[in-house]
Design a protein around this motif. Structure first.
Motif, PDB file in Angstrom:
ATOM      1  N   ASN A   1       0.828  -1.202   0.000  1.00 59.02           N
ATOM      2  CA  ASN A   1       0.000   0.000   0.000  1.00 59.02           C
ATOM      3  C   ASN A   1       0.867   1.258   0.000  1.00 59.02           C
ATOM      4  O   ASN A   1       0.597   2.223  -0.715  1.00 59.02           O
ATOM      5  CB  ASN A   1      -0.914   0.012   1.225  1.00 59.02           C
TER       6      ASN A   1
ATOM      7  N   THR B   1      -1.840  -3.820  -4.604  1.00 56.83           N
ATOM      8  CA  THR B   1      -2.976  -4.224  -3.777  1.00 56.83           C
ATOM      9  C   THR B   1      -4.305  -3.727  -4.342  1.00 56.83           C
ATOM     10  O   THR B   1      -5.361  -4.052  -3.794  1.00 56.83           O
ATOM     11  CB  THR B   1      -2.796  -3.698  -2.334  1.00 56.83           C
TER      12      THR B   1
ATOM     13  N   THR C   1      -5.505  -9.468  -4.568  1.00 53.22           N
ATOM     14  CA  THR C   1      -6.407  -9.542  -3.417  1.00 53.22           C
ATOM     15  C   THR C   1      -7.182 -10.857  -3.421  1.00 53.22           C
ATOM     16  O   THR C   1      -7.516 -11.382  -2.353  1.00 53.22           O
ATOM     17  CB  THR C   1      -7.386  -8.354  -3.419  1.00 53.22           C
TER      18      THR C   1
ATOM     19  N   ARG D   1     -13.089  -5.500  -0.898  1.00 54.57           N
ATOM     20  CA  ARG D   1     -12.857  -4.317  -0.053  1.00 54.57           C
ATOM     21  C   ARG D   1     -11.469  -3.734  -0.287  1.00 54.57           C
ATOM     22  O   ARG D   1     -11.322  -2.527  -0.518  1.00 54.57           O
ATOM     23  CB  ARG D   1     -13.038  -4.675   1.416  1.00 54.57           C
ATOM     24  N   LEU D   2     -10.445  -4.569  -0.223  1.00 52.27           N
ATOM     25  CA  LEU D   2      -9.075  -4.070  -0.408  1.00 52.27           C
ATOM     26  C   LEU D   2      -8.877  -3.552  -1.828  1.00 52.27           C
ATOM     27  O   LEU D   2      -8.318  -2.467  -2.030  1.00 52.27           O
ATOM     28  CB  LEU D   2      -8.077  -5.185  -0.101  1.00 52.27           C
TER      29      LEU D   2
ATOM     30  N   ASN E   1     -10.950  -0.126  -2.365  1.00 56.66           N
ATOM     31  CA  ASN E   1     -10.447   1.037  -1.629  1.00 56.66           C
ATOM     32  C   ASN E   1      -9.117   1.527  -2.169  1.00 56.66           C
ATOM     33  O   ASN E   1      -8.914   2.744  -2.327  1.00 56.66           O
ATOM     34  CB  ASN E   1     -10.309   0.689  -0.143  1.00 56.66           C
ATOM     35  N   ILE E   2      -8.190   0.626  -2.452  1.00 58.10           N
ATOM     36  CA  ILE E   2      -6.879   1.043  -2.945  1.00 58.10           C
ATOM     37  C   ILE E   2      -6.991   1.603  -4.367  1.00 58.10           C
ATOM     38  O   ILE E   2      -6.393   2.644  -4.681  1.00 58.10           O
ATOM     39  CB  ILE E   2      -5.888  -0.133  -2.905  1.00 58.10           C
TER      40      ILE E   2
ATOM     41  N   GLU F   1      -4.410   9.135   2.148  1.00 62.47           N
ATOM     42  CA  GLU F   1      -4.080   7.853   1.522  1.00 62.47           C
ATOM     43  C   GLU F   1      -3.096   7.057   2.369  1.00 62.47           C
ATOM     44  O   GLU F   1      -3.158   5.827   2.409  1.00 62.47           O
ATOM     45  CB  GLU F   1      -3.498   8.092   0.127  1.00 62.47           C
TER      46      GLU F   1
ATOM     47  N   VAL G   1      -5.175   5.503   4.952  1.00 63.65           N
ATOM     48  CA  VAL G   1      -5.931   4.396   4.354  1.00 63.65           C
ATOM     49  C   VAL G   1      -5.044   3.169   4.171  1.00 63.65           C
ATOM     50  O   VAL G   1      -5.496   2.028   4.339  1.00 63.65           O
ATOM     51  CB  VAL G   1      -6.541   4.835   2.998  1.00 63.65           C
TER      52      VAL G   1
ATOM     53  N   GLN H   1      -6.509  -0.192   5.780  1.00 67.09           N
ATOM     54  CA  GLN H   1      -6.891  -1.343   4.966  1.00 67.09           C
ATOM     55  C   GLN H   1      -6.104  -2.593   5.335  1.00 67.09           C
ATOM     56  O   GLN H   1      -6.640  -3.701   5.342  1.00 67.09           O
ATOM     57  CB  GLN H   1      -6.719  -1.018   3.482  1.00 67.09           C
TER      58      GLN H   1
ATOM     59  N   ILE I   1      -7.731  -3.708   8.629  1.00 68.69           N
ATOM     60  CA  ILE I   1      -9.063  -4.300   8.453  1.00 68.69           C
ATOM     61  C   ILE I   1      -8.967  -5.709   7.873  1.00 68.69           C
ATOM     62  O   ILE I   1      -9.667  -6.624   8.323  1.00 68.69           O
ATOM     63  CB  ILE I   1      -9.928  -3.395   7.554  1.00 68.69           C
ATOM     64  N   PHE I   2      -8.102  -5.895   6.882  1.00 61.20           N
ATOM     65  CA  PHE I   2      -7.941  -7.220   6.286  1.00 61.20           C
ATOM     66  C   PHE I   2      -7.467  -8.216   7.350  1.00 61.20           C
ATOM     67  O   PHE I   2      -7.974  -9.350   7.432  1.00 61.20           O
ATOM     68  CB  PHE I   2      -6.934  -7.156   5.130  1.00 61.20           C
TER      69      PHE I   2
END
Length: 335
Positions: A194, A206, A212, A266-267, A270-271, A308, A311, A315, A318-319
């Motif tokens: 990221n 990512t 992912t 999700r990943l 968002n990225i 960013e 984030v 992220q 969260i993963f």
């Protein structure tokens, strides 16, 4: 340190881009050239057979192809630049295809492409960084045993302890040690990639759904292989009246599949969305070619780069958190 370094890189990039294109605007004598912002964005977030640092500066990567007709072919991606044909192959819309003598695509030959692309090269780089960083941390623990941590060890130890005590252990329980190495690797692999993606020449690793998806599939396998009988009983023999099984069992099975799907999407979303926003801001500099617009966009882009960076951490967290929860629900004992 990483925050300030990233901000400095973005500032230099924005300043140089603004100055260069403002100068071009003054020297163009009224001749306007259209800028394809959509093409620029799609080019950046996609994969390619070469690592482009900036326009006109690309590091060629090895192309590795295999087909029954031609066997194994290994050559530099620079041989396929600008539509060139090499050994009967050419690059067409990012894919390498076999061509006939007249230049048309040979539909009967489908080469198996295992080339080192930009994303593959970045994954190798991030893996090397992971090995280098954690080898240094392990060496630090061995040298400073019983002492206060130093250097990079002092930077990473609070993160590792936080993940262990506040994320992984509460979610999984007393058997967390079995899964801790995977979850720690997962967090730092996502985090490093990221952060690498935030640099101007950084790839969108990512934000690649294939990457992912693989991470989600690994989690899916670990969860379902480790699952105990109570987990599968909840799926196939839920605590509901028998007549509801025809509804509940399909719902539970869909839930089993949706867990890795949610991680994957999700990943990726968002990225990729973050990259598109940042590139759209940079595109305004190329479109307007103005010091005023460039300064305003540069300031806002610098602010967005901090978002960013946040984030990137969120992220990865969260993963790791959701993976820990899924594993915990699969290995939880019946109470």
């Amino acid at each position: 340190m990483l925050r300030y370094l990233s901000s400095l890189v973005f500032s230099v990039f924005i300043f140089c881009a603004t100055a260069a294109f403002a100068s071009d605007n003054e020297a163009s004598n009224g001749e306007e050239e259209s800028f394809d912002i959509a093409g620029m964005i799609m080019h950046h977030i996609g994969d390619e057979h070469g690592y482009e640092i900036t326009h006109g500066l690309k590091i060629p990567l090895p192309v590795i192809l295999y087909s029954k007709e031609d066997g194994l072919q290994i050559f530099s991606s620079s041989r396929l630049e600008d539509g060139q044909v090499y050994n009967g192959y050419k690059s067409e819309h990012g894919h390498i295809v076999k061509v006939n003598a007249d230049g048309s695509v040979n539909e009967n030959v489908h080469p198996f492409d295992i080339s080192i692309t930009k994303n593959v090269a970045t994954m190798l780089l991030s893996s090397f960084l992971l090995i280098l960083i954690f080898t240094s941390v392990a060496k630090g623990y061995a040298v400073n045993k019983g002492k206060a941590p130093k250097g990079i060890q002092s930077l990473l130890e609070p993160i590792i302890v936080f993940l262990r005590d506040d994320i992984i252990k509460p979610a999984i329980g007393h058997n967390y040690g079995k899964y801790f190495p995977y979850l720690l690797t997962l967090f730092f692999f996502i985090l490093i990639n990221n952060i690498l993606g935030l640099f101007p020449a950084g790839p969108n690793l990512t934000g690649n759904i294939a990457v992912t998806m693989v991470l989600a599939v690994i989690t899916f396998l670990i969860v379902n292989i480790s699952a105990n009988k109570y987990y599968w009983k909840h799926v196939f023999l839920p605590d509901t009246p028998v007549w509801m099984y025809i509804i509940m069992i399909p719902v539970e099975l869909v839930g089993v599949l949706m867990k890795p799907m949610s991680l994957m999407i999700r990943l990726f979303a968002n990225i990729t969305a973050g990259h598109i926003i940042m590139l759209s801001l940079y595109g305004l500099i190329f479109i307007f070619k103005s010091y005023l617009i460039g300064g305003a966009v540069g300031g806002f882009a610098l602010f967005m780069s901090f978002i960013e960076l946040l984030v990137a951490f969120v992220q990865a967290l969260i993963f790791t958190l959701l993976t820990s929860m899924y594993i915990g629900s699969a290995v939880e004992e019946h109470h």
